[in-house]
Design a protein around this motif. Structure first.
Motif, PDB file in Angstrom:
ATOM      1  N   LYS A  76     104.496  41.264  58.555  1.00  0.00           N
ATOM      2  CA  LYS A  76     104.980  42.470  59.134  1.00  0.00           C
ATOM      3  C   LYS A  76     104.002  43.093  59.699  1.00  0.00           C
ATOM      4  CE  LYS A  76     107.172  46.747  57.508  1.00  0.00           C
ATOM      5  NZ  LYS A  76     108.339  46.809  58.446  1.00  0.00           N
ATOM      6  N   ASN A  77     104.087  43.524  60.961  1.00  0.00           N
ATOM      7  CA  ASN A  77     103.019  44.095  61.650  1.00  0.00           C
ATOM      8  C   ASN A  77     102.247  45.185  60.807  1.00  0.00           C
ATOM      9  OD1 ASN A  77     101.853  46.505  63.684  1.00  0.00           O
ATOM     10  ND2 ASN A  77     102.555  44.952  65.017  1.00  0.00           N
ATOM     11  N   ALA A  78     100.988  45.475  61.041  1.00  0.00           N
ATOM     12  CA  ALA A  78     100.123  46.149  60.135  1.00  0.00           C
ATOM     13  C   ALA A  78     100.309  47.515  60.385  1.00  0.00           C
ATOM     14  CB  ALA A  78      98.761  45.697  60.386  1.00  0.00           C
ATOM     15  N   ASN A  79     100.577  48.056  61.679  1.00  0.00           N
ATOM     16  CA  ASN A  79     100.883  49.255  62.180  1.00  0.00           C
ATOM     17  C   ASN A  79     102.117  49.704  61.493  1.00  0.00           C
ATOM     18  OD1 ASN A  79      98.488  49.759  64.128  1.00  0.00           O
ATOM     19  ND2 ASN A  79      99.303  48.075  64.961  1.00  0.00           N
ATOM     20  N   ASP A  80     103.283  48.830  61.831  1.00  0.00           N
ATOM     21  CA  ASP A  80     104.443  49.560  60.931  1.00  0.00           C
ATOM     22  C   ASP A  80     104.193  49.596  59.428  1.00  0.00           C
ATOM     23  OD1 ASP A  80     105.513  49.264  63.576  1.00  0.00           O
ATOM     24  OD2 ASP A  80     106.259  47.148  63.001  1.00  0.00           O
ATOM     25  N   LEU A 157      98.066  30.935  63.069  1.00  0.00           N
ATOM     26  CA  LEU A 157      96.671  31.423  63.484  1.00  0.00           C
ATOM     27  C   LEU A 157      96.171  30.431  64.177  1.00  0.00           C
ATOM     28  CD1 LEU A 157      95.625  33.352  60.097  1.00  0.00           C
ATOM     29  CD2 LEU A 157      96.145  34.169  62.361  1.00  0.00           C
ATOM     30  N   ASN A 158      96.013  28.900  63.813  1.00  0.00           N
ATOM     31  CA  ASN A 158      95.576  28.003  64.429  1.00  0.00           C
ATOM     32  C   ASN A 158      96.174  27.679  65.745  1.00  0.00           C
ATOM     33  OD1 ASN A 158      93.663  26.957  62.677  1.00  0.00           O
ATOM     34  ND2 ASN A 158      94.978  25.851  61.357  1.00  0.00           N
ATOM     35  N   THR A 171     100.588  39.176  60.192  1.00  0.00           N
ATOM     36  CA  THR A 171      99.485  40.317  59.750  1.00  0.00           C
ATOM     37  C   THR A 171      98.306  39.875  59.849  1.00  0.00           C
ATOM     38  OG1 THR A 171     101.458  40.762  58.369  1.00  0.00           O
ATOM     39  CG2 THR A 171      99.155  42.082  58.120  1.00  0.00           C
ATOM     40  N   PRO A 172      97.470  38.790  59.258  1.00  0.00           N
ATOM     41  CA  PRO A 172      96.341  38.421  59.274  1.00  0.00           C
ATOM     42  C   PRO A 172      95.700  38.202  60.820  1.00  0.00           C
ATOM     43  CG  PRO A 172      97.227  36.892  57.250  1.00  0.00           C
ATOM     44  CD  PRO A 172      98.367  37.747  58.467  1.00  0.00           C
ATOM     45  N   ALA A 173      96.398  37.934  61.683  1.00  0.00           N
ATOM     46  CA  ALA A 173      96.278  38.026  63.139  1.00  0.00           C
ATOM     47  C   ALA A 173      95.533  39.267  63.613  1.00  0.00           C
ATOM     48  CB  ALA A 173      97.091  37.182  64.088  1.00  0.00           C
ATOM     49  N   GLU A 174      96.073  40.244  62.826  1.00  0.00           N
ATOM     50  CA  GLU A 174      95.876  41.689  63.482  1.00  0.00           C
ATOM     51  C   GLU A 174      94.547  42.191  62.966  1.00  0.00           C
ATOM     52  OE1 GLU A 174      99.503  43.796  62.513  1.00  0.00           O
ATOM     53  OE2 GLU A 174     100.594  42.182  62.886  1.00  0.00           O
ATOM     54  N   TYR A 175      93.987  41.227  61.783  1.00  0.00           N
ATOM     55  CA  TYR A 175      92.538  41.667  61.772  1.00  0.00           C
ATOM     56  C   TYR A 175      91.555  40.354  62.163  1.00  0.00           C
ATOM     57  CZ  TYR A 175      93.868  40.357  56.984  1.00  0.00           C
ATOM     58  OH  TYR A 175      94.478  39.698  55.907  1.00  0.00           O
TER      59      TYR A 175
END
Length: 297
Positions: A76-80, A157-158, A171-175
């Motif tokens: 889920k998008n971190a901003n959301d 992510l890979n 979500t982890p891609a967003e950080y």
């Protein structure tokens, strides 16, 4: 008889003052966990309530079900997620006078975003345990019971952390912070580069964060999940060098005071604690003595 009413009022005011001085606590769990697991966050919530019997504690559930809460931490998008929590906090009358934030792993940088974006009601103290304030670069071992789901996220992510659809979905891609391509990170990051004021300085973020009374960062010195460990104290890899790291105090973010952290440090608001253990491994005695007694009570 004329003294009975004033005495009752006096005692009532004293009791109210005692109750009001105990601020509520909002907890945000990390990746691979859920809001109410009695062996992790649920157990931590119970321990806090045992130590501070009158306290109101929320352990955040991002979604309608436990399953949704688990999955949303990954996809889920971190901003959301931050917006969802901001609305929840704003609409809870028990939090109207302020609260303390306790973020575990990725829940720490997410709660920091809440402090920066949603100052009403105010967060008073923010405590982060093993959180990735400068992001991560490296795929950690999977946490939780659903290893297949975690491996699916790792494969995405890979595939390409900075692809637009992955940034908005994983979500982890967003950080995810690539020190070998800082330009791509700052351009593509939909969450971390924004809340760290790396593209431009958002004075609202900066001023809101500076309103914290205390910002506590706990680092786990033998962490095998977070790469690099220095991110838990707002440090990171040096650009184009995976063999060296910098501290917060050496970073441009600090030297230019892009987020207000230098000013907060000068005022004694920043606290850097460490535990000799793996990711989120600490004793109840340590947590009581270092966190509850100093920052949550």
């Amino acid at each position: 008889m004329k003294y009975i009413l004033p005495l009752c009022v006096f005692l009532l005011l004293i009791n109210c003052q005692i109750v009001l001085s105990i601020l509520p606590i909002v907890i945000w769990h990390g990746l691979g966990d859920v809001c109410c697991n009695p062996l992790s966050i649920g157990g931590l919530q119970k321990f806090i309530q045992q130590q501070i019997p009158e306290v109101y504690v929320i352990s955040l559930k991002i979604g309608k079900t436990i399953r949704e809460d688990f999955e949303n931490a990954y996809i889920k998008n971190a901003n959301d997620q931050v917006e969802f929590v901001c609305d929840l906090i704003k609409n809870d009358p028990k939090l109207a006078l302020g609260y303390h934030g306790l973020g575990v792993s990725q829940g720490g940088q997410f709660l920091r975003a809440v402090a920066q974006r949603c100052p009403d009601p105010p967060m008073v103290n923010l405590v982060t345990l093993g959180s990735q304030h400068q992001g991560v670069y490296g795929l950690p071992r999977c946490l939780g019971d659903d290893v297949k789901f975690c491996d699916y996220v790792r494969s995405l992510l890979n595939h390409g952390a900075y692809k637009k659809w992955i940034q908005n979905f994983v979500t982890p891609a967003e950080y995810w912070h690539d020190p070998l391509d800082e330009k791509a990170y700052k351009k593509a990051s939909v969450f971390l580069a924004d809340i760290n004021n790396e593209r431009s300085v958002n004075d609202t973020y900066k001023n809101n964060l500076k309103q914290l009374k205390n910002f506590v960062m706990v680092k786990f010195t033998k962490d095998t999940v977070v790469q690099p460990i220095e991110t838990e104290w707002f440090g990171f890899y040096k650009e184009n060098d995976l063999n060296s790291t910098y501290t917060l105090q050496d970073s441009q973010l600090y030297l230019e005071d892009r987020l207000g952290l230098r000013a907060m440090d000068d005022e004694g608001k920043l606290h850097f604690l460490q535990v000799e253990g793996d990711h989120i491994q600490f004793s109840q005695a340590w947590f009581k003595n270092e966190i509850i007694d100093n920052f949550l009570r």
